[in-house]
Scaffold this active site. Structure first.
Site, short mmCIF file in Angstrom:
data_model
loop_
_atom_site.label_atom_id
_atom_site.label_comp_id
_atom_site.label_asym_id
_atom_site.label_seq_id
_atom_site.Cartn_x
_atom_site.Cartn_y
_atom_site.Cartn_z
N HIS A 64 -29.27 2.23 3.76
CA HIS A 64 -29.54 3.05 3.15
C HIS A 64 -28.49 4.05 2.44
O HIS A 64 -28.42 4.39 1.28
CB HIS A 64 -30.28 4.92 3.87
N ASP A 114 -20.82 1.57 10.06
CA ASP A 114 -21.59 1.25 9.20
C ASP A 114 -21.89 1.81 7.79
O ASP A 114 -21.30 1.61 7.11
CB ASP A 114 -23.22 1.25 9.87
N HIS A 129 -26.39 6.24 12.12
CA HIS A 129 -25.70 5.17 11.35
C HIS A 129 -24.17 5.67 12.39
O HIS A 129 -24.00 7.11 12.85
CB HIS A 129 -25.70 4.51 10.36
#
Length: 431
Positions: A317, A364, A360
């Site tokens: 994302h 990340d 996350h």
């Protein structure tokens, strides 16, 4: 003056003629404006070599110098507009050089001050210096020089930005296949998710300090959708939309291919107990294919009902949001400050919402942002710097880049046009 300097690019031939009269070059109005239809943009792109060589071939040295200096003054005052169009100007008074379109460097006195015979320059008796290009299957480079018996050189101005739609189609197929491969890898990663009872969430400064916001991940995806709509509109109206789409697909595909490697080789523990992730086996091959198709068709988004586990390093994302932000800001004019501000706000808030949802780890998101921005900047630095674009090193380490960019001559100017043909009645009314 006939018009303000800020509108030189928009001057007509008549306004250029007025400027020539005011600057004391009335004797050249017939030659430049009537015969050769010189308008404001072509006036700013004019170099001293153009004045000396055919088809103009001015013979009075003093007039050549004075007209060249007057043009350089206009170029300096309109530097920003010229850079937007992919033209670069130099300071004739301070450096004695002027840069014309596509990185062609001219000596103001027609002589090469640094000498000929260098490995990265080609020159002729007129002092024209061109950056050499290694011979490849691509079309000729930014400019080509043909030496005639009289020692003069005829410049073929570049600025050529081939759409090459077939390459754009290939890049679209490439990113389509990479997304499919990513979906397959995510299925295998889900089967290897560490047991939360044995491997609890790792310590994380942000996640341990900020309480979880349940709706935050949906807001992150909403930020990504808004950025996607913004870029889609820019892509639709941009004159060089084929190049933009090709670059987006090649960059996005490459980053996600790297993501496949990082999330497959090491399985991180689940970031939070709220995710309720556990190792899941999908049975036979057909079950795995069905799951991969579900992830693929839903773009891996929770808004489309896709729930994934184990694909943590690094955040997909964040990659999408950041890449779209950089494309929006890169391919819109510099003075579109509102668009740039909105794009960056969506990017930063999207990252915050990903972390606030505890979907996350912080590492990340950080790694995703760093890799995406570095790859975007490296790609565009190479694309805008012709000296490196067709080097052997670029072909070895970035073969896809060399293939996609070999016929793109320098920076892509931010020009817009209507992509659809005008209706017949509109043409009748206008024409």
């Amino acid at each position: 003056m006939a018009q303000s300097d800020d509108t030189v690019i928009a001057w007509s031939c008549h306004q250029v003629a007025q400027w020539l009269q005011e600057e004391g070059f009335g004797q050249y109005v017939e030659l430049l404006c009537t015969q050769h239809r010189l308008d404001g943009l072509s006036l700013l792109a004019l170099t001293e070599a153009d004045l000396r060589g055919p088809p103009l071939a001015l013979t009075v040295l003093g007039d050549i110098k004075r007209l060249s200096i007057a043009i350089h003054r206009l170029q300096r005052r309109n530097r920003t507009q010229l850079e937007e169009l992919g033209l670069q100007t130099g300071d004739a008074v301070d450096t004695g050089h002027a840069l014309g379109p596509a990185g062609v460097e001219w000596g103001c006195d027609g002589a090469d001050r640094r000498g000929c015979g260098g490995g990265d320059r080609l020159c002729n008796g007129n002092g024209l210096r061109l950056r050499s290009r290694e011979r490849s299957g691509c079309a000729p480079g930014a400019a080509a020089c043909h030496t005639h018996s009289n020692g003069r050189c005829r410049q073929q101005l570049a600025g050529r930005l081939d759409p090459e739609v077939w390459k754009t189609v290939l890049s679209s197929i490439y990113v389509f296949l990479v997304f499919g491969f990513t979906s397959v890898v995510m299925v295998f990663v889900h089967e290897r998710v560490p047991d939360m009872r044995t491997y609890p969430p790792l310590p994380d400064i942000f996640l341990d300090s900020v309480p979880r916001i349940p709706w935050a991940f949906a807001m992150a995806e909403a930020c990504g959708l808004i950025l996607c709509y913004m870029f889609s509109l820019i892509l639709l109206l941009h004159k060089h939309r084929s190049i933009l789409l090709r670059r987006l697909c090649s960059l996005m595909g490459t980053v996600f291919l790297l993501r496949c490697c990082t999330m497959f080789v090491t399985s991180l523990s689940v970031p939070g107990h709220h995710l309720k992730c556990a190792s899941k086996t999908y049975g036979d091959t057909w079950g795995k294919i069905q799951r991969a198709l579900a992830i693929w068709s839903g773009f891996g988004m929770t808004l489309t009902g896709v729930q994934t586990c184990g694909d943590y390093m690094f955040s997909g994302h964040t990659v999408v949001i950041t890449m779209l932000n950089f494309f929006v800001t890169e391919y819109t004019p510099r003075n579109w400050n509102m668009i740039h501000t909105i794009s960056w706000v969506l990017n930063l808030f999207g990252i915050f919402f990903i972390l606030a949802a505890h979907e996350h780890y912080s590492i990340d998101v950080f790694i995703a942002f760093y890799i995406t921005t570095r790859l975007f900047l490296y790609y565009h630095t190479l694309a805008n710097t012709r000296a490196y674009q067709h080097s052997r090193r670029a072909r070895i380490w970035f073969p896809m880049f060399s293939f996609f960019e070999c016929n793109v001559n320098g920076p892509v100017p931010n020009q817009y046009n209507w992509p659809f043909n005008k209706p017949a009645f509109m043409k009748t009314l206008i024409g």
